[in-house]
Motif scaffolding. Structure first.
Motif, PDB file in Angstrom:
ATOM      1  N   GLU A  94      -8.956  11.113 -10.428  1.00 40.05           N
ATOM      2  CA  GLU A  94      -9.737  10.120  -9.688  1.00 40.05           C
ATOM      3  C   GLU A  94     -10.541  10.766  -8.562  1.00 40.05           C
ATOM      4  N   SER A 133       0.840  -1.195   0.000  1.00 38.40           N
ATOM      5  CA  SER A 133       0.000   0.000   0.000  1.00 38.40           C
ATOM      6  C   SER A 133       0.877   1.248   0.000  1.00 38.40           C
ATOM      7  N   LEU A 141      -0.928   8.186  -0.330  1.00 40.56           N
ATOM      8  CA  LEU A 141      -0.969   9.166  -1.409  1.00 40.56           C
ATOM      9  C   LEU A 141      -1.178  10.584  -0.906  1.00 40.56           C
ATOM     10  N   LEU A 144      -4.173  11.178  -9.850  1.00 39.91           N
ATOM     11  CA  LEU A 144      -4.817  11.271  -8.537  1.00 39.91           C
ATOM     12  C   LEU A 144      -5.883  12.353  -8.542  1.00 39.91           C
ATOM     13  N   ALA A 175      -5.145   9.297   2.576  1.00 35.26           N
ATOM     14  CA  ALA A 175      -5.566   8.512   1.411  1.00 35.26           C
ATOM     15  C   ALA A 175      -4.495   7.481   1.114  1.00 35.26           C
ATOM     16  N   GLU A 176      -4.937   6.248   0.912  1.00 41.21           N
ATOM     17  CA  GLU A 176      -4.002   5.146   0.702  1.00 41.21           C
ATOM     18  C   GLU A 176      -4.382   4.354  -0.541  1.00 41.21           C
ATOM     19  N   LEU A 177      -3.385   4.045  -1.343  1.00 40.75           N
ATOM     20  CA  LEU A 177      -3.579   3.172  -2.495  1.00 40.75           C
ATOM     21  C   LEU A 177      -3.305   1.744  -2.056  1.00 40.75           C
ATOM     22  N   LYS A 184      -7.324  -0.002  -5.843  1.00 40.42           N
ATOM     23  CA  LYS A 184      -8.261   0.386  -4.791  1.00 40.42           C
ATOM     24  C   LYS A 184      -7.687   1.539  -3.974  1.00 40.42           C
ATOM     25  N   ILE A 185      -8.521   2.523  -3.695  1.00 45.81           N
ATOM     26  CA  ILE A 185      -8.113   3.678  -2.896  1.00 45.81           C
ATOM     27  C   ILE A 185      -9.008   3.778  -1.657  1.00 45.81           C
ATOM     28  N   SER A 242       4.304   4.445  -6.376  1.00 46.59           N
ATOM     29  CA  SER A 242       3.142   3.655  -6.783  1.00 46.59           C
ATOM     30  C   SER A 242       3.025   3.540  -8.298  1.00 46.59           C
ATOM     31  N   THR A 258     -14.145   4.314   0.038  1.00 40.70           N
ATOM     32  CA  THR A 258     -13.337   3.317  -0.647  1.00 40.70           C
ATOM     33  C   THR A 258     -13.861   3.162  -2.065  1.00 40.70           C
TER      34      THR A 258
END
Length: 234
Positions: A188, A161, A164, A185, A202-204, A209-210, A178, A221
């Protein structure tokens, strides 16, 4: 003799004050381990040590001035750390930048050629062996964090993960690691109707999936198409 004893007692008293103030500072900031220190903390500790060592025997400096100088130094350390935590460019200067060595099973040439990274392939392979990894070919992802720690993901162990966004600011080195871009970003987030400044975290997760935590602690999500993201990055 009595004069010397009085001077020694006064110096011990000042030393006690210094220890109490610094201990309280470390407790309040929860930095009681070297792993929590950054360059500002290390520099600050050298300065504090110099102040204590230089003043406890100097009778020309009053105890009040000594305490004020200690508190002022601690205040400056707190201020610089606050700035580093709020502004991502300052954070990278103070805490350093994560360096990705291997990504998707391939060496990242930019990291290897960057003189500032001081990458040593011998040390790298020795660290891998200490983790039970005896061939670079088995590594899917390897990255030196800003604190110097090595993160390794073996092939077949799943995806890593990436953070971001932190407190409304893009974490540029993680985004680059990533394999995505800031334009991707932004696109999205716009599609989800989410503003960057409203994001706490915020995590990828993996590559499709974010996971987002907003400033009000609500969560979102969503998934995206890997193909469309790669096209968008072209």
């Amino acid at each position: 003799m009595w004069h010397e004893l009085i001077l020694d007692a006064h110096s011990i008293y000042r030393l006690f004050i210094g220890i109490v103030i610094i201990s309280a500072h470390l407790t309040l900031t929860k930095k009681q381990s070297l792993t929590h220190f950054n360059s500002i903390d290390f520099i600050g500790n050298f300065i504090l040590g110099g102040i204590i060592g230089g003043i406890i025997y100097n009778q020309s400096v009053s105890t009040f001035s000594y305490v004020v100088l200690l508190l002022a130094t601690l205040g400056m350390i707190r201020l610089f750390n606050f700035i580093a935590s709020r502004f991502m460019p300052a954070r990278q200067i103070v805490k350093g930048k994560a360096v990705t060595i291997i990504n998707h099973g391939q060496f990242v040439i930019d990291s290897l050629d960057d003189a500032s990274s001081n990458f040593d392939i011998i040390n790298f392979t020795e660290e891998l062996r200490s983790r039970g990894i005896f061939s670079v070919e088995d590594v899917e992802f390897a990255q030196y964090g800003s604190n110097g720690s090595l993160t390794v993901v073996k092939k077949g162990d799943g995806s890593l993960s990436y953070v971001l966004v932190s407190k409304g600011q893009v974490v540029q080195d993680q985004l680059e690691a990533s394999g995505q871009s800031e334009e991707w970003l932004t696109r999205e987030l716009e599609q989800q109707g989410i503003k960057l400044e409203d994001i706490f975290f915020a995590e990828l997760e993996g590559r499709e999936k974010i996971y987002i935590v907003m400033n009000d602690l609500t969560t979102h999500t969503f998934t995206f198409s890997l193909e469309s993201s790669e096209k968008g990055g072209e």
